[in-house]
Design a protein around this motif. Structure first.
Motif, PDB file in Angstrom:
ATOM      1  N   PRO A 152       8.992 -32.195 -18.613  1.00 44.02           N
ATOM      2  CA  PRO A 152       8.789 -31.988 -20.104  1.00 44.02           C
ATOM      3  C   PRO A 152       8.439 -30.750 -20.678  1.00 44.02           C
ATOM      4  O   PRO A 152       8.641 -30.419 -21.831  1.00 44.02           O
ATOM      5  CB  PRO A 152       7.334 -32.925 -20.103  1.00 44.02           C
ATOM      6  N   ASP A 153       7.881 -29.497 -19.690  1.00 46.38           N
ATOM      7  CA  ASP A 153       7.749 -28.356 -20.489  1.00 46.38           C
ATOM      8  C   ASP A 153       9.001 -27.431 -20.561  1.00 46.38           C
ATOM      9  O   ASP A 153       8.837 -26.353 -20.718  1.00 46.38           O
ATOM     10  CB  ASP A 153       6.574 -27.625 -19.732  1.00 46.38           C
ATOM     11  N   GLY A 154      10.234 -28.119 -20.537  1.00 46.09           N
ATOM     12  CA  GLY A 154      11.423 -27.466 -20.443  1.00 46.09           C
ATOM     13  C   GLY A 154      11.935 -26.706 -19.164  1.00 46.09           C
ATOM     14  O   GLY A 154      12.657 -25.954 -19.326  1.00 46.09           O
ATOM     15  N   LYS A 155      11.401 -26.568 -17.999  1.00 46.33           N
ATOM     16  CA  LYS A 155      11.626 -26.112 -16.749  1.00 46.33           C
ATOM     17  C   LYS A 155      12.848 -26.885 -16.080  1.00 46.33           C
ATOM     18  O   LYS A 155      12.667 -28.115 -15.925  1.00 46.33           O
ATOM     19  CB  LYS A 155      10.432 -25.886 -16.105  1.00 46.33           C
ATOM     20  N   LEU A 156      13.608 -25.991 -15.665  1.00 46.99           N
ATOM     21  CA  LEU A 156      14.892 -26.719 -14.854  1.00 46.99           C
ATOM     22  C   LEU A 156      14.199 -27.097 -13.606  1.00 46.99           C
ATOM     23  O   LEU A 156      13.993 -26.404 -12.762  1.00 46.99           O
ATOM     24  CB  LEU A 156      15.966 -25.785 -14.914  1.00 46.99           C
ATOM     25  N   LEU A 157      14.275 -28.576 -13.210  1.00 51.52           N
ATOM     26  CA  LEU A 157      13.899 -28.697 -11.915  1.00 51.52           C
ATOM     27  C   LEU A 157      15.009 -28.862 -10.779  1.00 51.52           C
ATOM     28  O   LEU A 157      14.527 -28.340  -9.534  1.00 51.52           O
ATOM     29  CB  LEU A 157      13.143 -30.168 -11.861  1.00 51.52           C
ATOM     30  N   LYS A 158      16.278 -29.396 -11.180  1.00 51.97           N
ATOM     31  CA  LYS A 158      17.505 -29.405 -10.276  1.00 51.97           C
ATOM     32  C   LYS A 158      18.547 -29.692 -10.851  1.00 51.97           C
ATOM     33  O   LYS A 158      18.533 -30.153 -12.161  1.00 51.97           O
ATOM     34  CB  LYS A 158      17.044 -30.338  -9.158  1.00 51.97           C
ATOM     35  N   GLU A 159      19.556 -29.283 -10.265  1.00 56.91           N
ATOM     36  CA  GLU A 159      20.901 -29.508 -10.764  1.00 56.91           C
ATOM     37  C   GLU A 159      21.838 -29.878  -9.724  1.00 56.91           C
ATOM     38  O   GLU A 159      21.869 -29.395  -8.697  1.00 56.91           O
ATOM     39  CB  GLU A 159      21.672 -28.291 -11.365  1.00 56.91           C
ATOM     40  N   THR A 160      22.938 -30.780 -10.139  1.00 59.40           N
ATOM     41  CA  THR A 160      23.790 -31.102  -9.260  1.00 59.40           C
ATOM     42  C   THR A 160      25.214 -31.229  -9.741  1.00 59.40           C
ATOM     43  O   THR A 160      25.380 -31.683 -10.874  1.00 59.40           O
ATOM     44  CB  THR A 160      23.566 -32.898  -8.586  1.00 59.40           C
ATOM     45  N   ASP A 161      26.251 -30.778  -9.086  1.00 61.96           N
ATOM     46  CA  ASP A 161      27.545 -30.806  -9.521  1.00 61.96           C
ATOM     47  C   ASP A 161      28.254 -31.878  -9.108  1.00 61.96           C
ATOM     48  O   ASP A 161      28.127 -32.512  -7.693  1.00 61.96           O
ATOM     49  CB  ASP A 161      28.496 -29.455  -8.831  1.00 61.96           C
ATOM     50  N   ILE A 162      29.070 -32.874 -10.037  1.00 66.54           N
ATOM     51  CA  ILE A 162      29.860 -33.813  -9.584  1.00 66.54           C
ATOM     52  C   ILE A 162      30.971 -33.291  -9.100  1.00 66.54           C
ATOM     53  O   ILE A 162      31.747 -32.425  -9.547  1.00 66.54           O
ATOM     54  CB  ILE A 162      30.070 -34.653 -10.950  1.00 66.54           C
ATOM     55  N   PRO A 163      31.274 -33.785  -7.889  1.00 60.59           N
ATOM     56  CA  PRO A 163      32.455 -33.479  -7.088  1.00 60.59           C
ATOM     57  C   PRO A 163      33.548 -33.517  -7.775  1.00 60.59           C
ATOM     58  O   PRO A 163      33.874 -34.635  -8.551  1.00 60.59           O
ATOM     59  CB  PRO A 163      32.529 -34.218  -5.754  1.00 60.59           C
TER      60      PRO A 163
END
Length: 202
Positions: A152-163
């Protein structure tokens, strides 16, 4: 115009009416009459979608940006967010969601926008396909086939690329959350597992 959707605000004794032409009208049940919720006779502007918070109605679409209507102490306050008043980088809003802290996020063709009070900030400048909320966090599908989770404070927690073998999701026909997964229906059906961040084709 005919009635498209009705939303009854029991707490404030209001009835919101969305017409078939996507304009909104507000009927004050206690007064028994329609009221100008904009304060400027501007109720004919169309917005195809809306989300409702406690005393706030957010209207938005891909042409007119965002309109916020706050009802407090028997009075309305109308605030527009758009390119005309330079509060948004684009008027093309695809989806709006509320995070666990009560902030509102807008997915647009120019990126991901976080709205906190009267302040807007561009969190990500990649075009957004769609988004949802899970356990208070905001989950977004970007144009580059990437799924990102923000606090909620705008921080990126994780990211995943779709194969790449799953195909490129340039758009979604629909999506929903089911059994701890975000089900995405585009060219192909894809499931994103919130707990493991894994992407699969069910």
């Amino acid at each position: 115009a005919t009635i498209g959707n009705l939303y009854k605000d029991d707490e404030n004794d209001l009835l919101w009416i969305q017409t078939s032409t996507f304009t909104f009208a507000c009927y004050d049940i206690s007064l028994g009459k329609f009221i100008d919720y904009t304060g400027k006779g501007d109720e004919q502007r169309s917005y195809r979608r809306f989300i409702k918070q406690r005393n706030t109605m957010w209207m938005y679409d891909t042409r007119n940006g965002i309109r916020r209507i706050v009802y407090k102490d028997g009075r309305f306050e109308c605030r527009d967010f758009n390119t005309e008043n330079k509060s948004l980088p684009t008027n093309h809003i695809i989806r709006m969601v509320e995070d666990g802290a009560g902030n509102v996020w807008a997915m647009s063709d120019k990126g991901l926008i976080r709205i906190c009070g009267d302040n807007t900030s561009l969190v990500e400048d990649k075009r957004q396909i769609d988004g949802t909320v899970y356990e208070g966090n905001v989950i977004c599908l970007e144009e580059n086939n990437r799924i990102k989770t923000y606090s909620p404070d705008g921080k990126l927690l994780k990211e995943t690329d779709i194969p790449t073998e799953f195909g490129r999701l340039g758009y979604l026909r629909s999506h929903f959350v089911w059994q701890n997964k975000w089900m995405l229906f585009g060219k192909n059906t894809i499931a994103y597992d919130f707990s493991t961040s894994e992407v699969s084709m069910p």
